[in-house]
Design a protein around this motif. Structure first.
Motif, short mmCIF file in Angstrom:
data_model
loop_
_atom_site.label_atom_id
_atom_site.label_comp_id
_atom_site.label_asym_id
_atom_site.label_seq_id
_atom_site.Cartn_x
_atom_site.Cartn_y
_atom_site.Cartn_z
N ALA A 201 -6.48 11.07 -11.61
CA ALA A 201 -5.49 10.17 -12.21
C ALA A 201 -4.09 10.46 -11.69
O ALA A 201 -3.29 9.54 -11.47
N TRP A 202 -3.78 11.73 -11.47
CA TRP A 202 -2.47 12.08 -10.92
C TRP A 202 -2.31 11.52 -9.51
O TRP A 202 -1.26 10.96 -9.17
N ALA A 203 -3.36 11.65 -8.69
CA ALA A 203 -3.30 11.09 -7.34
C ALA A 203 -3.10 9.58 -7.40
O ALA A 203 -2.34 9.01 -6.61
N ARG A 204 -3.78 8.93 -8.33
CA ARG A 204 -3.65 7.47 -8.45
C ARG A 204 -2.24 7.09 -8.90
O ARG A 204 -1.68 6.10 -8.41
N ALA A 205 -1.67 7.86 -9.82
CA ALA A 205 -0.31 7.57 -10.29
C ALA A 205 0.71 7.77 -9.17
O ALA A 205 1.64 6.97 -9.01
N LEU A 206 0.53 8.81 -8.37
CA LEU A 206 1.45 9.05 -7.26
C LEU A 206 1.45 7.89 -6.26
O LEU A 206 2.49 7.55 -5.69
N GLY A 207 0.29 7.30 -6.03
CA GLY A 207 0.18 6.23 -5.05
C GLY A 207 0.33 4.84 -5.61
O GLY A 207 0.20 3.86 -4.87
N GLU A 208 0.62 4.72 -6.90
CA GLU A 208 0.72 3.39 -7.52
C GLU A 208 1.87 2.58 -6.92
O GLU A 208 3.00 3.06 -6.81
N PHE A 209 1.57 1.34 -6.56
CA PHE A 209 2.58 0.48 -5.94
C PHE A 209 2.70 -0.89 -6.61
O PHE A 209 3.77 -1.29 -7.04
N LEU A 221 17.00 4.35 -4.19
CA LEU A 221 17.63 5.46 -4.91
C LEU A 221 17.76 5.19 -6.41
O LEU A 221 18.63 5.75 -7.08
N HIS A 222 16.89 4.34 -6.94
CA HIS A 222 16.87 4.08 -8.39
C HIS A 222 15.43 4.02 -8.88
O HIS A 222 15.04 4.83 -9.73
N THR A 223 14.64 3.10 -8.36
CA THR A 223 13.21 3.03 -8.71
C THR A 223 12.36 3.24 -7.46
O THR A 223 11.28 2.67 -7.33
N GLU A 224 12.86 4.05 -6.55
CA GLU A 224 12.21 4.22 -5.25
C GLU A 224 11.26 5.42 -5.26
O GLU A 224 11.65 6.55 -5.00
N THR A 225 10.01 5.16 -5.61
CA THR A 225 8.98 6.18 -5.48
C THR A 225 8.55 6.25 -4.02
O THR A 225 9.01 5.48 -3.18
N LEU A 226 7.63 7.15 -3.70
CA LEU A 226 7.17 7.28 -2.32
C LEU A 226 6.53 5.99 -1.80
O LEU A 226 6.88 5.54 -0.70
N PRO A 227 5.61 5.35 -2.55
CA PRO A 227 5.08 4.07 -2.05
C PRO A 227 6.16 3.01 -1.89
O PRO A 227 6.12 2.22 -0.94
N MET A 228 7.14 3.00 -2.80
CA MET A 228 8.21 2.01 -2.71
C MET A 228 9.10 2.29 -1.50
O MET A 228 9.59 1.37 -0.84
N ALA A 229 9.31 3.57 -1.19
CA ALA A 229 10.11 3.92 -0.02
C ALA A 229 9.42 3.46 1.26
O ALA A 229 10.08 3.00 2.20
N ILE A 230 8.10 3.57 1.31
CA ILE A 230 7.36 3.07 2.47
C ILE A 230 7.57 1.57 2.61
O ILE A 230 7.87 1.07 3.70
N ALA A 246 4.76 8.36 3.91
CA ALA A 246 3.32 8.13 4.00
C ALA A 246 2.57 9.43 4.24
O ALA A 246 1.52 9.68 3.63
N LEU A 247 3.10 10.28 5.11
CA LEU A 247 2.44 11.55 5.40
C LEU A 247 2.48 12.48 4.19
O LEU A 247 1.52 13.22 3.93
N VAL A 248 3.60 12.46 3.45
CA VAL A 248 3.67 13.27 2.23
C VAL A 248 2.62 12.82 1.23
O VAL A 248 1.91 13.64 0.63
N LEU A 249 2.51 11.51 1.05
CA LEU A 249 1.50 10.97 0.13
C LEU A 249 0.10 11.34 0.57
O LEU A 249 -0.75 11.73 -0.23
N MET A 250 -0.17 11.20 1.86
CA MET A 250 -1.50 11.47 2.37
C MET A 250 -1.85 12.95 2.24
O MET A 250 -2.97 13.30 1.84
N ALA A 251 -0.91 13.82 2.56
CA ALA A 251 -1.16 15.25 2.45
C ALA A 251 -1.39 15.65 0.99
O ALA A 251 -2.28 16.45 0.67
N THR A 252 -0.59 15.07 0.10
CA THR A 252 -0.76 15.36 -1.33
C THR A 252 -2.12 14.89 -1.83
O THR A 252 -2.80 15.61 -2.57
N ALA A 253 -2.50 13.69 -1.42
CA ALA A 253 -3.80 13.16 -1.83
C ALA A 253 -4.94 14.03 -1.33
O ALA A 253 -5.91 14.30 -2.05
#
Length: 273
Positions: A201-209, A221-230, A246-253
């Motif tokens: 669930a944590w992995a899914r939340a991190l990648g939610e777009f 710089l306000h609602t910019e999560t990693l997927p949003m930054a991509i 993208a690489l940070v997300l992939m490595a974390t996953a």
């Protein structure tokens, strides 16, 4: 029966045929990873990782996903226990309804959340709440919690169902209360499966777009999560930050998947029933 050579099963023509699809899948995954890694030189990657925008997106993603995970566990584990231990009329319908977030496209989930707490909400108190949540970091938490809670619930339910009912029967003969049975038997024995679901669930939340985009928007710089930054950086042609995120997300996953397997809840062991 396939011939055995030297104590090992000999390779058959069927094995050769079956390994081809596996090779195609594996090569496709390697190609995607290679495409990301090869896009930047090591120096460019290090520079992109140290960009203010990248660091902001990483902090926001970690903060919101951990808050969402806490909400998902708080709601999902008790609900899972109820579904696993109580069988009442209509429970099958409720159980099916709870599966909807697993198959619902994230954009659809986000659209529904936007309408139910938006300015035109049919429930005025929710509209007032939405004024505080929408297009803010709190909206990110709402979207992530919606998608993560069902994953925790399904994994926890499967873990509770897998507990040998004999232990609970013995506890009943000893006069333990239902609360004591839950705390001393069910939770300890189901802990591995629950923990694996929490990691997933944590992995899914991190990648939610998709749902996040609808509820919280895409503001740098306000609602910019990693997927949003991509999304934002690819849209503006700034591939450095996009690839770094993208690489940070992939490595974390990847690390979370390894952790999930170590907990005994890898995809080959998971049961969603």
């Amino acid at each position: 029966m396939a011939p055995v050579t030297g104590g090992r099963r000999a390779t058959t023509p069927l094995d050769i045929v079956l390994v081809l699809p596996l090779a195609v899948i594996g090569l496709a995954i390697v190609a995607v990873v290679f495409g990301l890694v090869a896009r930047l030189t090591p120096g460019e990657l290090m520079a992109a990782l140290q960009e203010r925008e990248t660091l902001f997106a990483l902090r926001l993603s970690l903060t919101t996903s951990l808050i969402s995970l806490a909400i998902a566990v708080t709601l999902g584990v008790p609900a899972a226990y109820l579904l696993a231990r109580r069988h009442v009329p209509g429970m099958a319908l409720v159980d099916t309804l709870l599966d909807l977030p697993l198959v619902m496209p994230p954009l659809v989930a986000g659209l529904g959340l936007l309408f139910v707490i938006g300015r035109q909400s049919p429930v005025p108190p929710l509209a007032r709440l939405g004024a505080e949540l929408l297009f803010s970091p709190a909206g990110i938490v709402l979207a992530q919690s919606f998608v993560a809670t069902t994953i925790v619930l399904r994994s926890a339910k499967a873990a509770f169902v897998a507990v040998d009912p004999g232990y609970r029967a013995v506890a009943g003969t000893l006069g333990l209360s239902p609360a004591r049975v839950l705390l001393s038997i069910d939770l300890p024995l189901a802990a591995g499966g629950i923990a694996a679901g929490v990691v997933l669930a944590w992995a899914r939340a991190l990648g939610e777009f998709g749902a996040t985009l609808m509820v919280a928007g895409a503001t740098r710089l306000h609602t910019e999560t990693l997927p949003m930054a991509i999304f934002l950086n690819i849209a503006t042609g700034e591939t450095g930050v996009a690839v770094a995120c993208a690489l940070v997300l992939m490595a974390t996953a990847f690390l979370l998947l390894l952790l999930m397997r170590a907990l005994g809840g890898g995809p080959s062991h998971r049961n969603w029933s």
